[in-house]
Design an enzyme around this catalytic site. Sequence first.
Site, short mmCIF file in Angstrom:
data_model
loop_
_atom_site.label_atom_id
_atom_site.label_comp_id
_atom_site.label_asym_id
_atom_site.label_seq_id
_atom_site.Cartn_x
_atom_site.Cartn_y
_atom_site.Cartn_z
CD GLU A 170 51.37 45.45 38.45
OE1 GLU A 170 50.17 45.39 38.73
OE2 GLU A 170 51.97 44.54 37.86
CD GLU A 354 53.49 41.36 39.88
OE1 GLU A 354 52.62 41.22 38.99
OE2 GLU A 354 53.31 42.02 40.91
O1 IFM Z 1 47.88 39.35 40.16
C1 IFM Z 1 48.41 40.51 39.60
C2 IFM Z 1 49.31 41.21 40.58
O2 IFM Z 1 48.66 41.52 41.76
C3 IFM Z 1 49.82 42.50 39.99
N1 IFM Z 1 50.39 42.29 38.68
C4 IFM Z 1 49.64 41.51 37.72
C5 IFM Z 1 49.19 40.20 38.35
C6 IFM Z 1 48.38 39.39 37.33
O3 IFM Z 1 47.25 40.10 36.95
#
Ligand code: IFM
Length: 445
Positions: A170, A354
């Site tokens: 990210e 994710e």
């Molecule tokens: O916890 C985070 C993760 O570290 C990166 N993506 C989003 C998740 C939720 O906010």
Amino acid sequence: MSKITLPPTSTMMSKSFVYGVATASFQIEGGIEDRLPCIWDTFCQTAGKIADGSNGEVACDHYNKWFEDIELIESIGVDAYRLSISWPRVIDKEGQLNQAGVDFYIQILDELNRRNIKPFVTLYHWDLPQHIEDTGGWLNRKTAYLYADYADKISKAFGDRVYSYATFNEPFCSAFLGYEIGVHAPGKTGRQNGRQAAHHILLAHGLGMQVLQKNSPDSKNGIVLNFTPCYPKSNSDADLQATDYADQYINQWYIKPIFDKAYPKIFDLLPENEKPVIEAGDFDIIAQPLDYIGINYYTRLTYSAPQVEGEFYHEHEHLYPRTDIGWEIYPQALTDLLTSLAKRYPLPPIYITENGAAIADTIENGEVVDTDRINYYQSHLNAVDSAIEQGVNVQGYFAWSLMDNFEWAEGYLKRFGITYVDYQSQERTLKHSGIAYQQLIKSRS
Ligand code: IFM
């Protein structure tokens, strides 16, 4: 107990579809005495930055409980575990490998491989060594080359243990949240800072890909990007234009250079003093071929015409229904995102690296009945299934997260895990969502 089901004919019911769980070093490890400080240690010490005033000193104590955590991962039955490497744990101030830190991860990788759990390793999930931030961090072009050296040393040390590498998790969050609006470490602000940090991170990604393809050609090497799809408040021309600008600014900015060797058109609308400095040849480095792309999705946002001179869009509050972190639950946007990205770019295979929900869980009689999280997973897995039906090549899905953990600026107040963590006793309890995920995985043919 609620279940998660998918059509038996779905690609996602085949054993070749990869199911996993994900975590990140700073969010779970603790064990800070055995590594160098990182920017999140410093940010946590800054008054008012973390909602509950907490830090990563102990987190889920994974540094000591890693073996038990791998047993937990195996018990869920997943095919893969996505973890990140703490740069300040494995490289010392002189830029040399810290063998004790490297060995910490090697024992994890060996144990995962022994149990046939594919290690998906992210090299950077936001924990930049503080001493590198002290020389400018991602605002300093040299950091991209320090990152490439770290990627080189660690991938050589790991040998053939890694199934898949992600150069970064990210970049939007590191650059925009960390250097443009300052709500994440290192807490810097300003558009030029945000755009410059993004450019150097993308440069580091390209340099890192070159290193990984050389040192670890048999691993699947790529990057993980997050997307918050943008929707217009109305169909007026002004709202549609603002929504397109928002999408360019927060989403396309981080993917377009990788496939098109250019920033989105909004780049040209930025005042000269807010544009990042780009050197000749940078886009050729950034646009390395990828073996896969990781996509993180949680929510969408809505936009209308700007209300402030000099801005490109007005961002609205999240609509309802929302999860406990205040993000709208809108699974259709995940299908829309996947189909639109696949149309727009020559994408390699996709992994959803994710997806998940923060829910205000309670534990009663040793059980966590998180039906809202099960419903979230169900609807989002359906959304992925629908994109696959429309021809998008998705090869895997990772639940965020294996367990409750340090949720950055929210501290420990928001729980994203499919496993409940009691932060006093460090006891782990698989939630009903974890059991539902386990049953879905087991039911594949
Ligand atoms: O916890 C985070 C993760 O570290 C990166 N993506 C989003 C998740 C939720 O906010």
